[in-house]
Design an enzyme around this catalytic site. Structure first.
Site, mmCIF file in Angstrom:
data_model
loop_
_atom_site.group_PDB
_atom_site.id
_atom_site.type_symbol
_atom_site.label_atom_id
_atom_site.label_comp_id
_atom_site.label_asym_id
_atom_site.label_seq_id
_atom_site.Cartn_x
_atom_site.Cartn_y
_atom_site.Cartn_z
ATOM 1 N N HIS A 190 -3.094 4.000 -3.836
ATOM 2 C CA HIS A 190 -2.486 3.182 -2.783
ATOM 3 C C HIS A 190 -1.086 2.711 -3.170
ATOM 4 O O HIS A 190 -0.714 1.561 -2.925
ATOM 5 C CB HIS A 190 -3.396 2.000 -2.419
ATOM 6 C CG HIS A 190 -4.658 2.441 -1.747
ATOM 7 N ND1 HIS A 190 -4.714 2.751 -0.409
ATOM 8 C CD2 HIS A 190 -5.897 2.669 -2.240
ATOM 9 C CE1 HIS A 190 -5.951 3.140 -0.103
ATOM 10 N NE2 HIS A 190 -6.687 3.101 -1.193
ATOM 11 N N ASP A 214 0.862 -1.178 0.000
ATOM 12 C CA ASP A 214 0.000 0.000 0.000
ATOM 13 C C ASP A 214 0.897 1.226 0.000
ATOM 14 O O ASP A 214 2.125 1.097 -0.150
ATOM 15 C CB ASP A 214 -0.963 -0.018 1.206
ATOM 16 C CG ASP A 214 -2.266 0.699 0.898
ATOM 17 O OD1 ASP A 214 -2.242 1.928 0.721
ATOM 18 O OD2 ASP A 214 -3.318 0.035 0.822
ATOM 19 N N GLU A 236 -10.138 3.682 -4.737
ATOM 20 C CA GLU A 236 -9.863 5.017 -4.200
ATOM 21 C C GLU A 236 -8.852 5.840 -5.000
ATOM 22 O O GLU A 236 -7.899 6.396 -4.445
ATOM 23 C CB GLU A 236 -9.430 4.904 -2.728
ATOM 24 C CG GLU A 236 -10.554 4.353 -1.874
ATOM 25 C CD GLU A 236 -10.229 4.344 -0.383
ATOM 26 O OE1 GLU A 236 -11.121 4.715 0.384
ATOM 27 O OE2 GLU A 236 -9.123 3.965 0.014
#
Ligand SMILES: *[C@@H]1O[C@H](CO)[C@@H](O)[C@H](O)[C@H]1NC(C)=O
Length: 590
Positions: free
Chosen positions: A283, A229, A353
């Site tokens: 990420h 991440d 995201e």
């Protein structure tokens, strides 16, 4: 004194020294602690009572087919079991794991036990199409017990062995086994898993193995390893070792090729697949900073940029630099390294995201868009993102010898109805983390996508703690109790949004709980993962028509066995008094 010893020797099972209680099958077929006088002075251990009191009272998840379990219980010594017809080392290892569960119980048993396997394919792969069914048969005659486990695949046979281990319950030195059993069983959903994020915080290999132990014990079959991440990149890439040099928290907090092979093998003999995830194009941050010094240009942008609220969902920020064509060679190499070590049939390609403002405020990216006449509108950024998605998929295919795997992708802006056309349902299975009431759910199944449920309003294990970037509660509070997870029925959620066709319900292939680890570490994540993931295990194996309340005595008991016998220390559910004496520890309305 001599007299007393003689008496004890003659009646060893009569009572337990210094203990005034025994166990007896009570109302609603649950065991209750009673004074010794109520069992005529004979001490009946709770495990023995559990086996005899209710057919299947020690099983988790509950079987979906025939369950015939007699109340007769014999004492056994698992170390003495003779186990036949384990042809491959894989099955021999699974048998060794089974025996190891009972290694501290050494009292001799009254029954001689022979276990036979009839498994058609001991080398079977675990995929969405794998038949995990099994049949378990136990018959006891004149002190000889025969156990037969029949299955089409290794995974099915191993599940049968796990069920056998649940029909053997132990206390002190002794174990007891149900003497007459016929169970046929198969899961209702093929994908049942737990996600562990090892980027926000690092987890040691022994802790990861403990998590896999808990999956295996409850017939969950997927360890979803969110291994990278923005925060850290602990996956060691032999083709691009700079990733961990720049991305690991320390030289020790790295997963080497041997670590991963060890974990994949450990999981395999326990019926569990390991699903790797390279989250992208968002990420991604720490670990990608070496591009410039190597002459490849910036591989990621907005890395650790502040104020983070403008460029990402949580600190630190970072997103891949889609203006840099060298990025794809790096991604391809990471895929190659992952494919060398993670041998399973599925791969998670990330996808959640994406923050447009990060790209929109990065000159290199906006220049790239201008050069290609991509407008800096929402649609334009979707086009840019899709360029990544298509190229990443092509590179994955190339890295995997021209073949894709079962490709999994998070729900995101791209899976919303207006942008879903970018994705091909014959390629992608969507992992659904929106709320259960979001319109994406019915739309995805109607458009033909397979879906894995991880809706955050039921299945996120990180919710319900204090905030970590401020005060008050964290974003997805409250805490999701095991009862809520148990009741996570996707059919119910689809029906609530007007989808009542069982053919569409069958697009749901399973579910995963998600342990995001901003607020969990090596020493405390187990209590968040278990026993709540056991609740998921029964939801997606058994698909029970009854509510959580019917399951509670079994779960409470199963959790205590996992602690005492397997050292899997999940969160404690009840005072021990309630484990020993069930039926009272509940509100009257239930
Ligand atoms: C990107 O930035 C430009 C200029 O600041 C702005 O007009 C545009 O609306 C932004 N695009 C998005 C999708 O926010």
């Amino acid at each position: 004194m001599k007299m007393l010893l003689l008496l004890l020797a003659c009646f060893p099972a009569l009572a337990r020294a210094d203990f005034a209680w025994s166990y007896k099958c009570g109302q609603d077929s649950v065991c209750q602690r009673v004074p010794l006088a109520d069992t005529n002075g004979e001490y009946i251990p709770l495990p023995k009572c559990r086996l005899a009191c209710k057919a299947g009272g020690t099983l988790w998840p509950f079987p979906t087919g025939e369950v015939r379990i007699g109340s007769e219980v014999v004492s056994v010594n698992v170390g003495d079991f003779s186990i036949e017809a384990a042809r491959t080392t894989r099955l021999q290892e699974a048998v060794a794991v089974f025996k190891n569960h009972f290694k501290s119980f050494t009292a001799p048993g009254e029954a001689q036990v022979k276990v036979q396997f009839q498994i058609s394919d001991e080398s079977s792969d675990l995929s969405l199409a794998t038949d995990e069914s099994y049949r378990l048969w136990i018959q006891t005659h004149n002190g000889n017990s025969i156990v037969v486990i029949t299955a089409l695949t290794f995974q099915g046979g191993r599940h049968g062995l796990e069920t056998l281990s649940q029909l053997i319950q132990c206390e002190d030195q002794s174990c007891y086994m149900s003497a007459e059993v016929l169970i046929s069983d198969a899961p209702k959903y093929p994908w049942r898993g737990v996600l562990l994020d090892t980027s926000r915080n690092y987890f040691t290999v022994p802790t990861i193995k403990k998590v896999i132990d808990g999956l295996s014990a409850s017939k969950l079959n997927t360890f979803h390893w969110h291994i990278t991440d923005t925060h850290s990149f602990p996956f060691y890439s032999k083709r691009r070792p700079k990733m961990t040099e720049w991305g690991a928290y320390s030289p020790e907090q790295i997963y080497t090729e041997e670590d991963i092979k060890d974990i994949v093998h450990y999981a395999d003999v326990r019926g569990v697949r390991v699903l790797p995830e390279l989250d992208a194009p968002a990420h991604s941050g720490n670990g990608y900073q070496w591009g410039e010094e190597e002459g490849l240009g910036k591989l990621a942008v907005c890395v650790n940029r502040d104020p983070w609220e403008k460029y990402c969902v949580e600190p630190p920020c970072g997103q891949m630099n889609l203006a840099n064509p060298n990025l794809y060679d790096v991604v391809e190499d990471i895929y190659r390294d992952m494919l060398d070590t993670f041998t399973g049939s599925a791969f998670h390609i990330g996808g959640d995201e994406v923050n447009f403002n990060c790209w929109n405020t990065t000159k290199e990216v906006t220049d790239y868009m201008d050069g290609k006449n991509i407008p800096r509108t929402e649609e334009g950024f979707m086009e840019l993102w899709n360029e990544y998605q298509e190229e990443a998929l092509a590179r994955f295919k190339k890295a995997n010898g021209g073949k894709l795997k079962d490709m999994i992708l998070w729900t995101s802006h791209m899976t919303e109805p207006e942008f879903l056309h970018y994705l091909d349902p014959s390629i992608y299975t969507v992992q659904y983390w929106e709320s259960s009431t979001n319109k994406q759910l019915p739309n995805l199944v109607k458009k033909g996508f397979q879906v894995i449920m991880s809706n955050y309003d039921d299945l996120y294990l990180d919710c319900g703690f204090g905030a970590w970037v401020g005060e008050g509660n964290n974003w997805c509070s409250p805490y999701k109790g095991w009862q809520k997870i148990y009741m996570n029925d996707p059919k119910k959620y689809l029906a609530a949004q007007g989808v009542t066709d069982p053919a569409l319900w069958s697009k749901i292939v399973g579910g995963e709980t998600a342990m995001w680890t901003e607020q969990a570490g090596d020493q405390n994540a187990m209590t968040k993962i278990f026993p709540r993931s056991y609740a998921l295990a029964e939801r997606y194996w058994s698909d029970p028509a009854t509510g959580w309340f019917e399951a509670e005595p079994r779960l409470v008991y199963f959790n205590s066995v996992m602690e005492k016998q397997r050292g899997i220390f999940g969160n404690t559910l009840k005072p021990e008094w309630c484990v020993q004496s069930q039926g009272i520890c509940k509100l009257n309305k239930f």
